[in-house]
Design a protein around this motif. Structure first.
Motif, PDB file in Angstrom:
ATOM      1  N   PHE A  76       0.863  -1.191   0.000  1.00  0.00           N
ATOM      2  CA  PHE A  76       0.000   0.000   0.000  1.00  0.00           C
ATOM      3  C   PHE A  76       0.893   1.233   0.000  1.00  0.00           C
ATOM      4  N   CYS A  77       0.550   2.221  -0.832  1.00  0.00           N
ATOM      5  CA  CYS A  77       1.242   3.510  -0.845  1.00  0.00           C
ATOM      6  C   CYS A  77       0.204   4.619  -0.791  1.00  0.00           C
ATOM      7  N   GLY A  78       0.518   5.689  -0.061  1.00  0.00           N
ATOM      8  CA  GLY A  78      -0.398   6.819   0.002  1.00  0.00           C
ATOM      9  C   GLY A  78       0.326   8.126   0.230  1.00  0.00           C
ATOM     10  N   VAL A  79      -0.098   9.165  -0.486  1.00  0.00           N
ATOM     11  CA  VAL A  79       0.390  10.531  -0.293  1.00  0.00           C
ATOM     12  C   VAL A  79      -0.814  11.399   0.048  1.00  0.00           C
ATOM     13  N   PHE A  80      -0.675  12.218   1.096  1.00  0.00           N
ATOM     14  CA  PHE A  80      -1.787  13.003   1.620  1.00  0.00           C
ATOM     15  C   PHE A  80      -1.339  14.460   1.764  1.00  0.00           C
ATOM     16  N   SER A 159      -7.716  17.418   3.546  1.00  0.00           N
ATOM     17  CA  SER A 159      -6.569  16.800   2.891  1.00  0.00           C
ATOM     18  C   SER A 159      -7.004  16.022   1.666  1.00  0.00           C
ATOM     19  N   THR A 160      -6.128  15.989   0.682  1.00  0.00           N
ATOM     20  CA  THR A 160      -6.304  15.097  -0.453  1.00  0.00           C
ATOM     21  C   THR A 160      -5.747  13.723  -0.085  1.00  0.00           C
ATOM     22  N   ALA A 161      -5.927  12.755  -0.971  1.00  0.00           N
ATOM     23  CA  ALA A 161      -5.323  11.433  -0.798  1.00  0.00           C
ATOM     24  C   ALA A 161      -5.173  10.788  -2.169  1.00  0.00           C
ATOM     25  N   VAL A 162      -3.967  10.341  -2.475  1.00  0.00           N
ATOM     26  CA  VAL A 162      -3.773   9.493  -3.647  1.00  0.00           C
ATOM     27  C   VAL A 162      -3.133   8.208  -3.141  1.00  0.00           C
ATOM     28  N   THR A 163      -3.797   7.081  -3.375  1.00  0.00           N
ATOM     29  CA  THR A 163      -3.383   5.807  -2.803  1.00  0.00           C
ATOM     30  C   THR A 163      -3.370   4.718  -3.872  1.00  0.00           C
ATOM     31  N   ILE A 172      -4.603  -1.266  -7.840  1.00  0.00           N
ATOM     32  CA  ILE A 172      -5.870  -0.599  -7.546  1.00  0.00           C
ATOM     33  C   ILE A 172      -5.550   0.801  -7.036  1.00  0.00           C
ATOM     34  N   VAL A 173      -6.183   1.799  -7.617  1.00  0.00           N
ATOM     35  CA  VAL A 173      -5.885   3.196  -7.318  1.00  0.00           C
ATOM     36  C   VAL A 173      -7.119   3.854  -6.711  1.00  0.00           C
ATOM     37  N   GLY A 174      -6.929   4.542  -5.600  1.00  0.00           N
ATOM     38  CA  GLY A 174      -8.002   5.322  -4.985  1.00  0.00           C
ATOM     39  C   GLY A 174      -7.558   6.763  -4.852  1.00  0.00           C
ATOM     40  N   ASN A 175      -8.286   7.682  -5.486  1.00  0.00           N
ATOM     41  CA  ASN A 175      -7.847   9.076  -5.552  1.00  0.00           C
ATOM     42  C   ASN A 175      -8.919  10.019  -5.032  1.00  0.00           C
ATOM     43  N   ALA A 278       2.438  11.645  -5.972  1.00  0.00           N
ATOM     44  CA  ALA A 278       2.997  12.902  -5.475  1.00  0.00           C
ATOM     45  C   ALA A 278       1.902  13.926  -5.223  1.00  0.00           C
ATOM     46  N   SER A 279       2.192  14.829  -4.295  1.00  0.00           N
ATOM     47  CA  SER A 279       1.281  15.946  -4.021  1.00  0.00           C
ATOM     48  C   SER A 279       1.356  16.957  -5.152  1.00  0.00           C
ATOM     49  N   ASP A 280       0.399  17.873  -5.176  1.00  0.00           N
ATOM     50  CA  ASP A 280       0.313  18.796  -6.311  1.00  0.00           C
ATOM     51  C   ASP A 280       1.466  19.788  -6.358  1.00  0.00           C
ATOM     52  N   GLY A 281       2.251  19.888  -5.286  1.00  0.00           N
ATOM     53  CA  GLY A 281       3.431  20.723  -5.326  1.00  0.00           C
ATOM     54  C   GLY A 281       4.414  20.309  -6.404  1.00  0.00           C
ATOM     55  N   ILE A 282       4.395  19.046  -6.760  1.00  0.00           N
ATOM     56  CA  ILE A 282       5.254  18.538  -7.842  1.00  0.00           C
ATOM     57  C   ILE A 282       4.576  18.695  -9.196  1.00  0.00           C
ATOM     58  N   TRP A 283       3.300  18.366  -9.292  1.00  0.00           N
ATOM     59  CA  TRP A 283       2.618  18.393 -10.594  1.00  0.00           C
ATOM     60  C   TRP A 283       2.358  19.810 -11.084  1.00  0.00           C
ATOM     61  N   HIS A 284       2.366  20.795 -10.198  1.00  0.00           N
ATOM     62  CA  HIS A 284       2.178  22.183 -10.628  1.00  0.00           C
ATOM     63  C   HIS A 284       3.339  22.686 -11.472  1.00  0.00           C
ATOM     64  N   VAL A 285       4.521  22.113 -11.267  1.00  0.00           N
ATOM     65  CA  VAL A 285       5.710  22.666 -11.920  1.00  0.00           C
ATOM     66  C   VAL A 285       6.432  21.684 -12.840  1.00  0.00           C
ATOM     67  N   LEU A 286       6.064  20.396 -12.787  1.00  0.00           N
ATOM     68  CA  LEU A 286       6.690  19.390 -13.642  1.00  0.00           C
ATOM     69  C   LEU A 286       5.623  18.620 -14.397  1.00  0.00           C
TER      70      LEU A 286
END
Length: 356
Positions: A76-80, A159-163, A172-175, A278-286
């Motif tokens: 299991f992996c999750g970023v919040f 909080s957001t969650a991407v898991t 299996i992805v839960g967003n 990754a959190s949106d701090g990464i996707w906003h700029v890359l």
């Protein structure tokens, strides 16, 4: 640049004294429920790293559970990504409790089958409908717990969650929200291709817009961020949330904000190399393509997430000088035993050397 939540009401200053189960904040790795849990660092298959931005406390949290739900083949992996005045409490408590809820939901039918003597190897492989139901119930229970224990007034943030759960060749992805998961796969000519596994759940998506407006919420951008639509309550200037689904933000739950995750499934192949959460701090700029090439260029797997975050921070400073750098968190989940650097990533690898 605008933050995820824009509020201007005095009630935001309220802080509750109750402590929820948010333990192990400074521990990199420990065992829980038969799983090996990581909050930072790396293992054979995962690389994790987070860096605080320039706005205050780091509101990003993340976790990797190996041997998830008692299955040695499950991860299991999750970023919040928290937001609002108590965003860090939301993200940390979700990190500490959501995996346990999912694990318990997965174990329950297995235990019932074992008790009746009907368990066999096929019981390990659930249908997508069963997976989706477990994600939906676990996220709903998590949101209810947060309402009781973290934010009784409904204005303290969320909080957001991407898991993702990987079991063998099943993913299996839960967003929930605008964090993102991207898969790196290899084409016939050996170049790397990004496959976005999640949709950024923001008010601009037509189906999300309809739900919010039907519930009486408002959607508009402010003069400070004219290109960023936000959700607002029917009256007043609160809370200005830049996503359409999230944990918490209970003042908006009657006006279209949802805590139901978007759940999807992918059958992995030998061409699939790794997944980046990754959190949106990464996707906003890359871009997605930049992200997978940075990760693929890392000299070792253990350096991959740190390298990615460092590139994102540099991109923030270059693209938006004078603005706050966002918190950044990333998990790189490697799907194969081998990680091969290709010549197409050599220039990116050179930039890693410049960082040190």
């Amino acid at each position: 640049m605008g933050g995820c939540c824009s509020c201007h009401v005095s009630i935001l200053g309220k802080v509750h004294d109750e402590e929820y189960e948010c333990s192990h904040h400074n521990v990199a790795s420990f065992e829980r429920g038969g799983s090996q849990v990581m909050l930072n660092g790396s293992s054979k298959f995962a690389s994790m790293y987070t860096q605080k931005g320039t706005k205050g406390v780091n509101q990003d949290a993340m976790t990797v559970w190996e041997g998830f739900a008692g299955d040695k083949d499950m991860i299991f992996c999750g970023v919040f990504d928290g937001h609002g005045p108590q965003g860090h409490r939301f993200s940390q408590c979700i990190r500490d409790n959501l995996p346990s809820k999912l694990s318990a939901a997965i174990k329950l039918p297995q235990q019932n089958a074992a008790d009746t003597g009907s368990y066999d190897e096929d019981n390990r492989h659930m249908s997508f409908a069963s997976w989706e139901g477990k994600f939906l119930r676990s996220f709903k229970e998590m949101d209810e717990d947060l309402a009781r224990n973290i934010d009784r007034d409904g204005y303290c943030g969320g909080s957001t969650a991407v898991t993702v759960i990987k079991q063998g060749d099943n993913l299996i992805v839960g967003n929930l929200g605008d964090s993102r998961a991207v898969l790196c796969t290899r084409a016939d000519d050996n170049h790397l291709i990004p496959v976005q596994l999640t949709v950024d759940l923001i008010p601009d998506i037509p189906s999300e817009t309809v739900r919010i407006l039907d519930c009486g919420g408002r959607i508009f951008a402010t003069g400070e961020d004219p290109g960023l639509n936000r959700i607002w309550m029917p009256e007043g200037d609160c809370p200005g949330l830049a996503m359409s689904r999230a944990f918490g933000d209970f003042c908006l739950k009657d006006y279209g904000l949802s805590s139901a995750p978007d759940v999807s499934y992918r059958k992995l192949s030998k061409r699939d190399e790794f997944v980046v959460l990754a959190s949106d701090g990464i996707w906003h700029v890359l871009t997605n393509n930049e992200v997978i090439n940075i990760v693929a260029s890392a000299p070792t797997r253990s350096m991959a997430a740190k390298l990615l975050v460092h590139h994102a921070v540099q991109a923030w400073r270059y693209k938006y000088p004078g603005f706050h750098v966002d918190d950044c968190a990333a998990i790189c989940l490697f799907l194969n035993d081998q990680h091969v650097l290709t010549s197409s990533q050599s220039s990116v690898r050179g930039s890693w050397k410049k960082l040190h």
